[in-house]
Design a protein around this motif. Structure first.
Motif, PDB file in Angstrom:
ATOM      1  N   ARG A 190      -5.405   6.065  -6.892  1.00  0.00           N
ATOM      2  CA  ARG A 190      -6.827   5.792  -7.087  1.00  0.00           C
ATOM      3  C   ARG A 190      -7.679   6.987  -6.671  1.00  0.00           C
ATOM      4  O   ARG A 190      -7.365   7.698  -5.708  1.00  0.00           O
TER       5      ARG A 190
ATOM      6  N   TYR B 150       0.871  -1.169   0.000  1.00  0.00           N
ATOM      7  CA  TYR B 150       0.000   0.000   0.000  1.00  0.00           C
ATOM      8  C   TYR B 150       0.909   1.220   0.000  1.00  0.00           C
ATOM      9  O   TYR B 150       1.405   1.664   1.038  1.00  0.00           O
TER      10      TYR B 150
ATOM     11  N   GLU C 245       1.201   1.358  -5.409  1.00  0.00           N
ATOM     12  CA  GLU C 245       0.295   0.209  -5.341  1.00  0.00           C
ATOM     13  C   GLU C 245      -0.811   0.463  -4.332  1.00  0.00           C
ATOM     14  O   GLU C 245      -0.524   0.763  -3.178  1.00  0.00           O
ATOM     15  N   GLN C 246      -2.042   0.308  -4.758  1.00  0.00           N
ATOM     16  CA  GLN C 246      -3.173   0.430  -3.826  1.00  0.00           C
ATOM     17  C   GLN C 246      -4.121  -0.762  -3.908  1.00  0.00           C
ATOM     18  O   GLN C 246      -5.300  -0.668  -3.571  1.00  0.00           O
ATOM     19  N   GLY C 247      -3.598  -1.909  -4.348  1.00  0.00           N
ATOM     20  CA  GLY C 247      -4.441  -3.091  -4.454  1.00  0.00           C
ATOM     21  C   GLY C 247      -5.025  -3.545  -3.140  1.00  0.00           C
ATOM     22  O   GLY C 247      -6.065  -4.228  -3.116  1.00  0.00           O
TER      23      GLY C 247
ATOM     24  N   MET D  47      -6.653  -1.902  -1.201  1.00  0.00           N
ATOM     25  CA  MET D  47      -7.953  -1.270  -0.998  1.00  0.00           C
ATOM     26  C   MET D  47      -9.100  -2.133  -1.505  1.00  0.00           C
ATOM     27  O   MET D  47     -10.244  -1.931  -1.088  1.00  0.00           O
ATOM     28  N   ASP D  48      -8.830  -3.070  -2.389  1.00  0.00           N
ATOM     29  CA  ASP D  48      -9.914  -3.833  -3.005  1.00  0.00           C
ATOM     30  C   ASP D  48     -10.650  -4.694  -1.981  1.00  0.00           C
ATOM     31  O   ASP D  48     -11.871  -4.584  -1.837  1.00  0.00           O
ATOM     32  N   GLU D  49      -9.920  -5.553  -1.290  1.00  0.00           N
ATOM     33  CA  GLU D  49     -10.537  -6.470  -0.335  1.00  0.00           C
ATOM     34  C   GLU D  49      -9.938  -6.372   1.062  1.00  0.00           C
ATOM     35  O   GLU D  49     -10.665  -6.448   2.047  1.00  0.00           O
TER      36      GLU D  49
END
Length: 330
Positions: free
Chosen positions: A319, A194, A198-200, A202-204
């Motif tokens: 994002r 994070y 990269e902000q992946g 945040m998805d789950e």
């Protein structure tokens, strides 16, 4: 935990040796600046990091200390100098062996207490569990943790008051989601996943942590260095522990352009961005030397205008729904 913590891996001679005096000066400088969270691990210098951290923290009860389980250190008499092993330039004559079982967790915890010279550790993280780390051995390691009692050992230590909480110390998101279903975690130390790049998470992961009341500590806020050094110097940019690929370098160059227009230091933006998410309790860059401690705190306090964050979003560099810091008064 203080919002800025001290990631102590460099004090285990990560990539280069540092003197005992410099290690203690780093810790003293951080503590004097009210950095009240220090994270270490048996793996960092094969015991060296924990020894140094314990020497600085002994007698203090105002600092949160975390260390890790999942590797047991065994005697390695063949080690006679500080040539690099697993990235560390430590002459400590021990080698790390993975063991996530009940006995492995208990042995690791007890040995950490001895190396630290402390009667108590606040937080234990399960270190480097995950398929990227272990490859074909991943299922075996997960079985040690879930079926052979590793998680149960941590629950026992927490229920007995030996620790305040436990969680994961990893750089993979999927294993976090898996183990959130297996155990009542208190905190996850997520390294490198994070950041401004990269902000992946945040998805789950972040929504699930919010639902369960699990805090996040962000390690690797500079993605192994490229968000600290940028791309314009003579050094080789590093990302995720390796040479940065071209697509990452190009994105960082775009970030640098926005930083230049708004007179914002790239590492200041990286630190403050990670801390802006409400699920994040602390960010722990690796620090080595009083000057780095002072510089990091200056970056943490630096004023960043709203227009900077707005431009990052308008250029799709972060994002649209990513929380960003509130403006600080000048």
């Amino acid at each position: 935990m203080s919002e800025i913590g001290l990631g102590a891996a460099p004090l285990g001679n990560l990539y280069q040796p540092i003197s005992e005096a410099d290690a203690q000066a780093t810790l003293a400088s951080a503590l004097a600046a009210d950095v009240t969270y220090v994270d270490c691990a048996p793996y960092y210098g094969f015991g060296l990091c924990e020894r140094r951290v314990g020497d600085a923290l002994r007698g203090r009860d105002d600092v949160v200390i975390s260390t890790k389980v999942g590797r047991v250190l065994v005697a390695a008499p063949e080690v006679v100098d500080d040539r690099e092993r697993h990235g560390f330039r430590s002459s400590m004559p021990f080698s790390p062996i993975f063991d996530y079982s009940y006995d492995g967790v208990m042995r690791s915890w007890e040995a950490s207490l001895q190396r630290l010279g402390l009667a108590r550790i606040n937080v234990l993280y399960v270190h480097d569990i995950g398929s990227i780390t272990h490859g074909d051995a991943h299922q075996q390691r997960m079985m040690e943790l879930t079926k052979r009692g590793g998680l149960r050992a941590l629950e026992v230590l927490r229920s007995e008051g030996q620790i305040d909480g436990f969680g994961l110390g990893v750089n993979e998101i999927d294993v976090c989601l898996t183990l959130l279903r297996e155990a009542d975690l208190d905190v996850i130390l997520l390294a490198g996943r994070y950041t401004l790049l990269e902000q992946g998470a945040m998805d789950e992961l972040m929504p699930e942590c919010a639902r369960r009341g699990v805090s996040l500590v962000i390690g690797g806020p500079y993605n192994s260095g490229i968000l600290a050094t940028g791309t314009r110097g003579a050094h080789t940019p590093r990302f995720n522990y390796e040479h940065a690929p071209d697509d990452v370098i190009q994105k960082v160059r775009r970030l640098e352009d926005v930083c230049e227009r708004h007179r914002v230091a790239l590492p200041a933006a990286a630190l403050q961005f990670a801390l802006a998410h409400p699920q994040v309790a602390s960010v722990i860059p690796g620090l080595c030397g009083p000057a780095q401690v002072e510089q990091t705190l200056e970056l943490y306090r630096a004023r960043i205008p709203d227009a900077f964050w707005n431009e990052l979003k308008s250029q799709r560099l972060i994002r649209d729904n990513a929380p960003v810091p509130e403006s600080k008064s000048s």
